[in-house]
Design a protein around this motif. Structure first.
Motif, mmCIF file in Angstrom:
data_model
loop_
_atom_site.group_PDB
_atom_site.id
_atom_site.type_symbol
_atom_site.label_atom_id
_atom_site.label_comp_id
_atom_site.label_asym_id
_atom_site.label_seq_id
_atom_site.Cartn_x
_atom_site.Cartn_y
_atom_site.Cartn_z
ATOM 1 N N THR A 65 0.818 -1.210 0.000
ATOM 2 C CA THR A 65 0.000 0.000 0.000
ATOM 3 C C THR A 65 0.850 1.257 0.000
ATOM 4 O OG1 THR A 65 -1.668 -1.196 1.286
ATOM 5 C CG2 THR A 65 -1.887 1.200 1.163
ATOM 6 N N LEU A 66 0.538 2.208 -0.902
ATOM 7 C CA LEU A 66 1.323 3.426 -1.046
ATOM 8 C C LEU A 66 0.768 4.561 -0.178
ATOM 9 C CD1 LEU A 66 1.974 3.485 -4.906
ATOM 10 C CD2 LEU A 66 3.293 2.383 -3.082
ATOM 11 N N HIS A 67 1.686 5.366 0.321
ATOM 12 C CA HIS A 67 1.370 6.550 1.120
ATOM 13 C C HIS A 67 1.049 7.720 0.197
ATOM 14 C CE1 HIS A 67 1.837 9.855 3.919
ATOM 15 N NE2 HIS A 67 2.984 10.240 3.399
ATOM 16 N N GLY A 81 -0.396 14.004 -11.253
ATOM 17 C CA GLY A 81 -1.747 13.481 -11.186
ATOM 18 C C GLY A 81 -1.948 12.320 -10.235
ATOM 19 N N ASN A 82 -0.941 12.026 -9.394
ATOM 20 C CA ASN A 82 -1.058 10.923 -8.438
ATOM 21 C C ASN A 82 -0.281 11.295 -7.183
ATOM 22 O OD1 ASN A 82 -0.910 8.485 -6.968
ATOM 23 N ND2 ASN A 82 -0.949 7.257 -8.834
ATOM 24 N N GLU A 83 -0.996 11.468 -6.063
ATOM 25 C CA GLU A 83 -0.342 11.927 -4.838
ATOM 26 C C GLU A 83 0.600 10.882 -4.243
ATOM 27 O OE1 GLU A 83 -0.414 14.876 -4.145
ATOM 28 O OE2 GLU A 83 -2.261 15.710 -4.985
ATOM 29 N N ALA A 84 0.523 9.635 -4.701
ATOM 30 C CA ALA A 84 1.446 8.608 -4.222
ATOM 31 C C ALA A 84 2.829 8.743 -4.850
ATOM 32 C CB ALA A 84 0.889 7.217 -4.509
ATOM 33 N N ARG A 112 15.992 18.976 4.799
ATOM 34 C CA ARG A 112 17.407 18.977 5.152
ATOM 35 C C ARG A 112 17.624 18.679 6.635
ATOM 36 N NH1 ARG A 112 19.128 24.290 1.462
ATOM 37 N NH2 ARG A 112 18.219 23.477 -0.475
ATOM 38 N N LEU A 113 16.529 18.545 7.383
ATOM 39 C CA LEU A 113 16.610 18.053 8.757
ATOM 40 C C LEU A 113 16.563 16.523 8.726
ATOM 41 C CD1 LEU A 113 13.989 20.390 10.515
ATOM 42 C CD2 LEU A 113 16.476 20.688 10.453
ATOM 43 N N TRP A 114 17.173 15.896 9.733
ATOM 44 C CA TRP A 114 17.074 14.438 9.841
ATOM 45 C C TRP A 114 15.621 14.053 10.092
ATOM 46 C CZ3 TRP A 114 20.743 11.316 8.354
ATOM 47 C CH2 TRP A 114 22.095 11.713 8.438
ATOM 48 N N HIS A 115 15.102 13.135 9.280
ATOM 49 C CA HIS A 115 13.703 12.738 9.436
ATOM 50 C C HIS A 115 13.495 11.339 8.888
ATOM 51 C CE1 HIS A 115 13.857 14.177 5.274
ATOM 52 N NE2 HIS A 115 12.728 13.519 5.039
ATOM 53 N N THR A 116 12.300 10.833 9.098
ATOM 54 C CA THR A 116 11.873 9.565 8.503
ATOM 55 C C THR A 116 10.492 9.803 7.905
ATOM 56 O OG1 THR A 116 11.609 7.191 8.915
ATOM 57 C CG2 THR A 116 10.885 8.662 10.652
ATOM 58 N N ASP A 117 10.252 9.264 6.725
ATOM 59 C CA ASP A 117 9.052 9.621 5.967
ATOM 60 C C ASP A 117 7.788 9.062 6.610
ATOM 61 O OD1 ASP A 117 10.561 10.965 4.064
ATOM 62 O OD2 ASP A 117 10.797 9.185 2.805
ATOM 63 N N ALA A 118 6.783 9.958 6.693
ATOM 64 C CA ALA A 118 5.418 9.588 7.106
ATOM 65 C C ALA A 118 5.324 9.097 8.544
ATOM 66 C CB ALA A 118 4.814 8.551 6.148
ATOM 67 N N THR A 280 8.248 7.268 -3.959
ATOM 68 C CA THR A 280 7.096 6.475 -3.537
ATOM 69 C C THR A 280 7.411 5.914 -2.161
ATOM 70 O OG1 THR A 280 8.065 4.745 -4.950
ATOM 71 C CG2 THR A 280 6.067 5.798 -5.741
ATOM 72 N N THR A 281 6.426 5.960 -1.272
ATOM 73 C CA THR A 281 6.587 5.443 0.090
ATOM 74 C C THR A 281 5.447 4.488 0.378
ATOM 75 O OG1 THR A 281 7.703 7.445 0.867
ATOM 76 C CG2 THR A 281 6.665 6.064 2.542
ATOM 77 N N THR A 282 5.776 3.348 0.968
ATOM 78 C CA THR A 282 4.746 2.372 1.330
ATOM 79 C C THR A 282 4.408 2.499 2.811
ATOM 80 O OG1 THR A 282 6.428 0.683 1.753
ATOM 81 C CG2 THR A 282 5.450 0.757 -0.454
ATOM 82 N N LEU A 283 3.211 2.080 3.156
ATOM 83 C CA LEU A 283 2.762 2.127 4.541
ATOM 84 C C LEU A 283 3.116 0.831 5.259
ATOM 85 C CD1 LEU A 283 -0.735 3.808 4.061
ATOM 86 C CD2 LEU A 283 1.399 4.883 4.827
ATOM 87 N N ASP A 284 3.335 0.930 6.561
ATOM 88 C CA ASP A 284 3.770 -0.215 7.372
ATOM 89 C C ASP A 284 2.568 -1.098 7.688
ATOM 90 O OD1 ASP A 284 5.414 -1.885 8.759
ATOM 91 O OD2 ASP A 284 5.620 -0.592 10.524
ATOM 92 N N LEU A 285 2.110 -1.799 6.650
ATOM 93 C CA LEU A 285 0.967 -2.706 6.727
ATOM 94 C C LEU A 285 1.402 -4.099 6.303
ATOM 95 C CD1 LEU A 285 -1.702 -0.396 5.052
ATOM 96 C CD2 LEU A 285 -1.693 -1.112 7.451
#
Length: 301
Positions: A65-67, A81-84, A112-118, A280-285
């Motif tokens: 599943t895509l975020h 045209g696709n928010e994913a 530019r800050l250390w982060h993790t997506d979503a 593209t980022t997937t959800l932890d499912l």
């Protein structure tokens, strides 16, 4: 060619050769890549020219599943045209470099800050996949920090002190500390989420910190006290011995595990040079049962 995973000369990361992602459908090979992610947390693929739809299709084949509830989607309509398919670039819908004061540019400077997506969503992000389409003639690298190695390096007292702590993550918070403000309507679409500060990875059993610039405060703790803990841990986790720095080439494709890494973009003159990547980022499912067969890749030390 045969899939081959070669460890990079850093605490995390490996380069993968022998496959074309645009045509990869074999379940066993996909399982080998997932096993490579479990071990290395960052996988680098060179010479992978992908169209937008090919990238979206591969991301779904690889991890489900895509975020799509991104902060970029709140600020502007997606030009693809696709928010994913997140536009990680410094250009607008007209293809021109964004003005210095453009709201989208002002917000994404915080990358530019250390982060993790979503991490500000529930479920949070699992894997992110970044495809390099236009690379500037100057260095515009991305750094990755290994949160597993950082956890392992903590002393026992610190591990005990952070056990069971829960953290509220908010992208409105991480943007605000850089001086960017979402409107009240925008904030309502980005409400944040709570996640554990330390977690166990289900497939490997390894422990990892879960940190990000989005980490606003520790739940049920005085805000200043909790933020000091988060700052100390982030400073610890981003020491040079925990970091891999990726120098981008056109058609690079990089996958990383948001559960076990932080990352940040390094600065370049984005008012002068174009830089266009697609994420593209997937959800932890959970993955469908048919996608979870296990294989062992050929790994070179």
């Amino acid at each position: 060619m045969t899939l081959h995973i070669q460890k990079l000369p850093s605490v995390l990361g490996a380069e993968v050769t022998g496959i074309s992602l645009r045509t990869l459908t074999d379940p066993d090979t996909l399982a080998q890549l997932r096993a490579g992610m479990d071990e290395h947390a960052v996988l680098v693929f060179r010479d992978q020219p992908l169209e937008n739809e090919e990238q979206l299709a591969f991301a779904e084949r690889f991890d489900g599943t895509l975020h799509s509830k991104t902060s970029v989607a709140v600020l502007a309509k997606n030009r693809f045209g696709n928010e994913a398919l997140t536009d990680i670039s410094n250009v607008g819908a007209d293809g021109q470099i964004l003005p210095a004061d453009h709201r989208l540019r002002m917000s994404t400077i915080s990358n530019r800050l250390w982060h993790t997506d979503a991490s500000f969503e529930n479920p949070p992000g699992r894997y992110s996949m970044l495809s390099a389409r236009v690379v500037p003639p100057v260095r515009a690298d991305t750094e990755f920090a290994d949160m597993r190695a950082a956890y392992d390096a903590l002393d026992d007292a610190t591990k005990a002190a952070i056990e069971g702590l829960q953290v509220f993550h908010s992208i409105a918070y991480s943007r605000q500390i850089m001086g960017f403000e979402f409107s009240e309507e925008e904030k309502q679409r980005l409400k944040g989420a709570v996640h554990p500060l330390a977690r166990t990875l289900p497939r490997t059993g390894r422990r990892s910190l879960y940190l990000a610039s989005h980490a606003s405060h520790i739940v049920d703790m005085a805000v200043p006290e909790g933020r000091l803990i988060l700052r100390d841990l982030s400073e610890h986790a981003t020491q040079p011995q925990f970091i891999y720095r990726h120098e981008w080439r056109v058609h690079d494709f990089v996958i990383w595990d948001n559960r076990t890494t932080m990352h940040r973009a390094r600065p370049f003159d984005d008012k002068k040079y174009r830089r266009e990547l697609r994420r593209t980022t997937t959800l932890d499912l959970p993955l469908p049962a048919a996608s979870t067969s296990t294989s062992t890749a050929t790994v070179a030390a």
